[in-house]
Design a protein around this motif. Structure first.
Motif, PDB file in Angstrom:
ATOM      1  N   LYS A 108      -2.962   2.920  -6.937  1.00 37.49           N
ATOM      2  CA  LYS A 108      -2.885   3.954  -5.893  1.00 37.49           C
ATOM      3  C   LYS A 108      -1.550   4.221  -5.831  1.00 37.49           C
ATOM      4  O   LYS A 108      -0.402   3.701  -6.204  1.00 37.49           O
ATOM      5  CB  LYS A 108      -3.148   3.176  -4.603  1.00 37.49           C
ATOM      6  N   ALA A 109      -1.399   5.746  -5.323  1.00 37.06           N
ATOM      7  CA  ALA A 109       0.045   6.318  -5.327  1.00 37.06           C
ATOM      8  C   ALA A 109       0.242   5.767  -3.814  1.00 37.06           C
ATOM      9  O   ALA A 109       0.621   6.813  -2.895  1.00 37.06           O
ATOM     10  CB  ALA A 109       0.027   7.708  -5.427  1.00 37.06           C
ATOM     11  N   ALA A 110       0.655   4.430  -3.423  1.00 37.56           N
ATOM     12  CA  ALA A 110       0.833   4.096  -2.180  1.00 37.56           C
ATOM     13  C   ALA A 110       1.779   2.635  -2.406  1.00 37.56           C
ATOM     14  O   ALA A 110       1.316   1.800  -3.312  1.00 37.56           O
ATOM     15  CB  ALA A 110      -0.456   3.981  -1.566  1.00 37.56           C
ATOM     16  N   SER A 111       2.379   2.428  -1.565  1.00 40.01           N
ATOM     17  CA  SER A 111       3.234   0.916  -1.498  1.00 40.01           C
ATOM     18  C   SER A 111       2.972   0.537  -0.025  1.00 40.01           C
ATOM     19  O   SER A 111       2.830   1.191   0.881  1.00 40.01           O
ATOM     20  CB  SER A 111       4.745   1.395  -1.604  1.00 40.01           C
ATOM     21  N   ALA A 112       3.133  -0.851   0.026  1.00 44.02           N
ATOM     22  CA  ALA A 112       2.963  -1.557   1.069  1.00 44.02           C
ATOM     23  C   ALA A 112       4.162  -2.308   1.811  1.00 44.02           C
ATOM     24  O   ALA A 112       4.016  -3.075   2.482  1.00 44.02           O
ATOM     25  CB  ALA A 112       1.849  -2.606   0.862  1.00 44.02           C
ATOM     26  N   GLY A 113       5.362  -1.781   1.235  1.00 40.38           N
ATOM     27  CA  GLY A 113       6.516  -2.281   1.505  1.00 40.38           C
ATOM     28  C   GLY A 113       7.687  -1.325   1.709  1.00 40.38           C
ATOM     29  O   GLY A 113       7.716  -0.465   0.973  1.00 40.38           O
ATOM     30  N   MET A 114       8.811  -1.320   2.540  1.00 43.68           N
ATOM     31  CA  MET A 114       9.750  -0.705   2.562  1.00 43.68           C
ATOM     32  C   MET A 114      10.964  -1.278   3.135  1.00 43.68           C
ATOM     33  O   MET A 114      10.879  -2.146   4.162  1.00 43.68           O
ATOM     34  CB  MET A 114       9.352   0.556   3.533  1.00 43.68           C
ATOM     35  N   LYS A 115      12.172  -0.860   2.682  1.00 46.04           N
ATOM     36  CA  LYS A 115      13.401  -1.487   2.986  1.00 46.04           C
ATOM     37  C   LYS A 115      14.222  -0.263   3.780  1.00 46.04           C
ATOM     38  O   LYS A 115      14.585   0.650   3.054  1.00 46.04           O
ATOM     39  CB  LYS A 115      14.109  -1.984   1.753  1.00 46.04           C
ATOM     40  N   THR A 116      14.938  -0.641   4.647  1.00 44.48           N
ATOM     41  CA  THR A 116      15.753   0.232   5.506  1.00 44.48           C
ATOM     42  C   THR A 116      17.045  -0.477   5.614  1.00 44.48           C
ATOM     43  O   THR A 116      16.812  -1.611   6.249  1.00 44.48           O
ATOM     44  CB  THR A 116      15.131   0.911   6.598  1.00 44.48           C
ATOM     45  N   THR A 117      18.117   0.214   5.467  1.00 42.95           N
ATOM     46  CA  THR A 117      19.541  -0.365   6.004  1.00 42.95           C
ATOM     47  C   THR A 117      19.994  -0.089   7.220  1.00 42.95           C
ATOM     48  O   THR A 117      20.025   1.217   7.407  1.00 42.95           O
ATOM     49  CB  THR A 117      20.394  -0.446   4.757  1.00 42.95           C
TER      50      THR A 117
END
Length: 555
Positions: A108-117
């Motif tokens: 899939k062209a999708a992610s299930a995680g994201m990091k923000t600072t």
């Protein structure tokens, strides 16, 4: 210290998860500041932790503030992590926004995680329900097609990696004794003891058919060699003399198991039938009458005594214990009366089990169960090689079953060649080296004998395990070691400059081999959490713990 914000109904499974990922944690206290905060709801106190990890497949008001878009996805997806695929059995969501995406969804062209600072903090948003996944794995387990994936261990590894990559030092007690790479439990289900007990029944005729016609077919298909054909046909010709008492019964293999295992200094666990000629109830298989054994533990008291005297163990191969408390108590008592020991574990005959079995076995007083595995696959049904306490029990431990001989070789199951079976076993050994825990192996009583002739494979497996520097333990000894590890409590962790001091306590006797305490010490990162330069030293340091109240690490 990790602070946990979780739903009220998840508190038991949270506590169990952190017995598997043995690191300092507590339920969130609003009056404290934490190095790491893990939350599974919308409670996101961003000013009370340096690293915040939010697990949820649902959108929440805090996501809007963070400019994160949460989109539900269909079930049955896999996440790509650590060069492996992590199956998600519950809800999953795609996470999009202005941060750094990770945890790619397979195909899939999708992610299930994201990091923000933010200022001096890192916020990580992950689109699945961590503790729901853990509960599912420990209660229902994985389907056979995912058996080779240590899913629960991957959830732990993901958390460990996120904390380490954030540059935060942390403490862990690994699930393996000091000085070893993992634990091995060798077990044997004693379904039969003598071919001579079976005259003109389905067992005898089945043996003759498999030893003659099926062995010949396997030789033609190059699944077996001519030596197997010779040994099996020779056994069939010898059979009349066995019945007449003129030849040794080639299915009676207790001494041979002890001999083979003594070469690697191993002791094993033998699961015995409690009552002969009893098929048991509530067995769905239409062949259930064949489940009745022609022997029970009271037929071989001297053999059981010899096993126990030599350091091996007698457990229960249960018939109706999985669904009836009175039967569970009676079957346990039967093994106790012959073995002379009260600390009894169990594996159900034919691996019969249902959602109520754990509570029944716990109430009956069993110290462990080792039924949670597959008849038609090998691998990590619970997603882990660790011993665990199933939800809702007080004392019972589960030692999950990983490798079964008949699952590998039986024509009705995987029907593998020895080369392919060996590759699978090596894969499971490698993953257990990486994650720790117990690799539980089942080799049935007659598997060294004609018509199976699995002795060469078993001997090779023992040698390979020994080369991996493992602790061979009976099931009870392995269970006791994990109980000891569980009893260790982190009272206080302090940091003074580069020196860490951990105050520990436990209420169990110190066991051998001892445990170890591990400090992960990632390289220091700046306030933006930028990736550090290439590591100049190992990511952790271990100290053997022999019961001291304080352990110090100097970085």
């Amino acid at each position: 210290m990790i602070g946990i914000i979780a739903h009220e109904g998840d508190k038991e499974i949270v506590a169990e998860f952190f017995e598997l990922f043995k690191t300092p944690w507590e339920f969130f206290d609003h009056n404290k500041y934490y190095d790491i905060l893990i939350t599974t709801n919308d409670n996101l106190p961003t000013d009370q932790a340096r690293l915040i990890i939010q697990f949820s497949a649902s959108a929440s008001p805090s996501n809007e503030i963070q400019h994160i878009e949460v989109t539900p996805m269909e079930s049955g997806n896999f996440l790509q992590f650590d060069n492996e695929l992590l199956p998600i059995y519950g809800k999953l969501a795609q996470i999009r926004g202005d941060g750094q995406e990770f945890l790619q969804v397979k195909n899939k062209a999708a992610s299930a995680g994201m990091k923000t600072t933010g200022k001096n903090k890192l916020i990580i948003r992950i689109g699945y329900e961590l503790f729901n996944e853990v509960k599912y794995l420990l209660t229902f387990g994985q389907p056979p097609e995912n058996a080779l994936i240590p899913a629960l261990d991957l959830h732990i590894s993901l958390l460990r990696t996120l904390i380490s990559d954030a540059g935060i030092p942390f403490i862990e007690i690994p699930p393996v004794p000091a000085g070893y790479n993992f634990i091995v439990c060798l077990t044997h289900d004693i379904d039969f003891i003598r071919i001579s007990d079976h005259k003109f029944d389905h067992t005898m005729f089945g043996f003759i058919y498999r030893a003659t016609i099926m062995t010949l077919i396997d030789v033609i298909r190059k699944r077996r060699d001519l030596r197997d054909l010779y040994q099996n046909w020779k056994a069939v010709l010898k059979l009349p003399f066995v019945y007449l008492g003129l030849a040794q019964d080639f299915w009676f293999k207790f001494d041979r198991y002890m001999e083979l295992e003594s070469k690697v200094n191993a002791k094993s666990t033998f699961f015995m039938i409690p009552f002969k000629n009893k098929a048991g109830r509530k067995v769905a298989d239409k062949r259930y009458k064949r489940r009745a054994a022609k022997y029970d533990v009271t037929d071989i008291p001297e053999t059981v005594k010899k096993l126990v005297t030599n350091g091996h163990e007698a457990g229960l191969h249960g018939l109706d214990a999985w669904h009836d408390i009175e039967d569970a108590v009676a079957e346990k008592s039967r093994i106790e009366s012959v073995s002379g020991t009260a600390d009894i574990g169990i594996r159900m005959h034919w691996l019969c089990f249902d959602r109520n079995s754990y509570s029944i076995l716990d109430e009956a007083g069993f110290s462990y169960d080792s039924t949670f595995g597959y008849n038609n696959a090998v691998g990590f049904r619970s997603g882990t090689a660790q011993a665990f306490k199933p939800p809702g029990v007080n004392n019972l431990y589960e030692l999950p079953l990983h490798i079964q001989d008949t699952a590998l070789f039986n024509p009705k199951h995987m029907a593998l060649s020895k080369n392919i079976a060996w590759n699978l076993c090596e894969d499971l050994m490698g993953k257990t080296v990486k994650n720790g825990g117990i690799l539980t192996i089942l080799w049935h009583d007659r598997s060294l004998s004609p018509e199976r002739l699995y002795e060469d494979f078993y001997t090779k497996l023992l040698g390979e395990l020994e080369s991996h520097n493992v602790w061979f333990a009976t099931a009870t000894n392995a269970r006791n070691w994990f109980q000891f590890r569980r009893s260790i409590k982190f009272k206080k962790v302090t940091k003074n400059g580069n020196k860490f001091t951990i105050e520990l306590e436990n209420k169990e006797n110190i066991l051998k081999p001892p445990s170890r305490v591990r400090l992960y010490h990632p390289q220091t990162r700046d306030a933006s959490f930028a990736a550090p330069q290439q590591r100049r030293y190992p990511p952790y340091v271990d100290v053997v713990w022999k019961g001291e109240s304080n352990i110090s690490f100097d970085l």
